[in-house]
Design an enzyme around this catalytic site. Structure first.
Site, PDB file in Angstrom:
ATOM      1  N   HIS A 111     -42.027 -40.083  49.289  1.00  0.00           N
ATOM      2  CA  HIS A 111     -41.916 -40.675  50.632  1.00  0.00           C
ATOM      3  C   HIS A 111     -43.290 -40.779  51.276  1.00  0.00           C
ATOM      4  CE1 HIS A 111     -41.554 -36.287  51.079  1.00  0.00           C
ATOM      5  NE2 HIS A 111     -42.198 -36.444  52.221  1.00  0.00           N
ATOM      6  N   HIS A 113     -45.148 -40.829  55.106  1.00  0.00           N
ATOM      7  CA  HIS A 113     -45.040 -40.574  56.536  1.00  0.00           C
ATOM      8  C   HIS A 113     -45.832 -41.643  57.279  1.00  0.00           C
ATOM      9  CE1 HIS A 113     -43.836 -36.196  56.212  1.00  0.00           C
ATOM     10  NE2 HIS A 113     -44.363 -36.382  55.016  1.00  0.00           N
TER      11      HIS A 113
HETATM   12  P1  5GP Z   1     -43.052 -33.528  53.120  1.00  0.00           P
HETATM   13  O1  5GP Z   1     -43.557 -32.197  53.613  1.00  0.00           O
HETATM   14  O2  5GP Z   1     -42.129 -33.359  51.930  1.00  0.00           O
HETATM   15  O3  5GP Z   1     -44.134 -34.524  52.903  1.00  0.00           O
HETATM   16  O4  5GP Z   1     -42.194 -34.108  54.315  1.00  0.00           O
HETATM   17  C1  5GP Z   1     -40.806 -34.042  54.386  1.00  0.00           C
HETATM   18  C2  5GP Z   1     -40.421 -34.570  55.755  1.00  0.00           C
HETATM   19  O5  5GP Z   1     -39.036 -34.827  55.736  1.00  0.00           O
HETATM   20  C3  5GP Z   1     -40.672 -33.574  56.890  1.00  0.00           C
HETATM   21  O6  5GP Z   1     -41.519 -34.186  57.860  1.00  0.00           O
HETATM   22  C4  5GP Z   1     -39.288 -33.267  57.447  1.00  0.00           C
HETATM   23  O7  5GP Z   1     -39.273 -33.141  58.856  1.00  0.00           O
HETATM   24  C5  5GP Z   1     -38.480 -34.473  56.979  1.00  0.00           C
HETATM   25  N1  5GP Z   1     -37.077 -34.179  56.731  1.00  0.00           N
HETATM   26  C6  5GP Z   1     -36.581 -33.156  55.995  1.00  0.00           C
HETATM   27  N2  5GP Z   1     -35.226 -33.218  55.983  1.00  0.00           N
HETATM   28  C7  5GP Z   1     -34.878 -34.306  56.708  1.00  0.00           C
HETATM   29  C8  5GP Z   1     -33.621 -34.875  57.056  1.00  0.00           C
HETATM   30  O8  5GP Z   1     -32.543 -34.412  56.683  1.00  0.00           O
HETATM   31  N3  5GP Z   1     -33.649 -35.996  57.827  1.00  0.00           N
HETATM   32  C9  5GP Z   1     -34.811 -36.559  58.247  1.00  0.00           C
HETATM   33  N4  5GP Z   1     -34.727 -37.657  59.001  1.00  0.00           N
HETATM   34  N5  5GP Z   1     -36.012 -36.042  57.951  1.00  0.00           N
HETATM   35  C10 5GP Z   1     -36.043 -34.918  57.180  1.00  0.00           C
END
Ligand code: 5GP
Ligand code: ZN
Length: 150
Positions: A111, A113
Site C-alpha cells: 500500500h 500512504h
Molecule cells: P503501514 O505501517 O503498514 O505502512 O501502514 C498501515 C496503515 O494502515 C496504518 O496507517 C493504519 O492506520 C492503517 N490501517 C490499519 N488497519 C486499518 C483498517 O482496518 N482500516 C483502515 N482504513 N486503515 C487501516
C-alpha cells in the site's frame, strides 16, 4: 522483479485486513475504486485526509507486485492526491510506502500512504543522510544491475 500472477492470494486465502476491505467484509471510507485499485481513508490518520492506495490483489511488498499493477496504483496516487490536496488545503503531501516490518510496514498488503502536509504541522520528516563514495557506488551498480538482468 515481478511476481508470478498465479500466486495472487484471494481474500478467502488470508486473514489480511486489506483483502477483507477489498472484499467488502469490513467497511472502509472509500475515496476511489476501479477494477484493480482501491483508495480509502486511513483509520489512524497522521493528518487530515491521510489515505491509502492499494492494489485489490494481495502482494506483500512493492518488489513482489507486478510492475503494471504498481503503475496502476501510481496513476491513482496522482489523481487522488490532487483531490485530497484541494479538499484539505494541504500545501504539500508525502507519498510513503513501507516494505517489511523493519521499514515500519504493519499491514502486509502492499500500500501507499498519501499524507497531506501543512506548514508547521509538526509531523517532521528527516533522516540522517550518509555519504556515497565512488567505490561503494560502483559495487552497488554492479550488484543491482545483475539483479535487474534477471
Ligand atoms: P503501514 O505501517 O503498514 O505502512 O501502514 C498501515 C496503515 O494502515 C496504518 O496507517 C493504519 O492506520 C492503517 N490501517 C490499519 N488497519 C486499518 C483498517 O482496518 N482500516 C483502515 N482504513 N486503515 C487501516
Ligand atoms: Zn491482502
Amino acid at each position: 522483479m515481478n511476481a508470478d500472477p498465479s500466486k495472487t492470494i484471494t481474500p478467502h486465502d488470508t486473514g489480511c485486513i486489506f483483502c477483507k476491505i477489498v472484499a467488502g467484509q469490513i467497511p472502509c471510507h472509500k475515496l476511489y475504486e476501479d477494477e484493480r485499485v482501491l483508495s480509502f481513508l486511513d483509520i489512524g490518520p497522521l493528518s487530515r485526509g491521510h489515505c491509502l492506495v492499494i492494489p485489490k490483489a494481495h502482494y506483500e511488498t512493492i518488489d513482489a507486485t507486478p510492475g503494471d499493477l504498481a503503475g496502476a496504483c501510481a496513476a491513482v496516487i496522482a489523481r487522488v492526491s490532487g483531490a485530497v490536496r484541494a479538499a484539505t488545503g494541504a500545501t504539500g503531501f508525502n507519498v510513503l510506502q513501507n516494505n517489511g516490518a523493519v521499514s515500519g510496514q504493519e499491514v502486509a498488503h502492499m500500500h501507499f500512504h498519501i499524507i497531506p502536509r501543512q506548514a508547521n504541522d509538526g509531523l517532521g520528516y528527516r533522516w540522517l543522510p550518509g555519504k556515497l563514495d565512488a567505490a561503494g557506488a560502483a559495487t552497488l551498480i554492479k550488484a543491482i544491475g545483475a539483479g535487474l538482468e534477471r
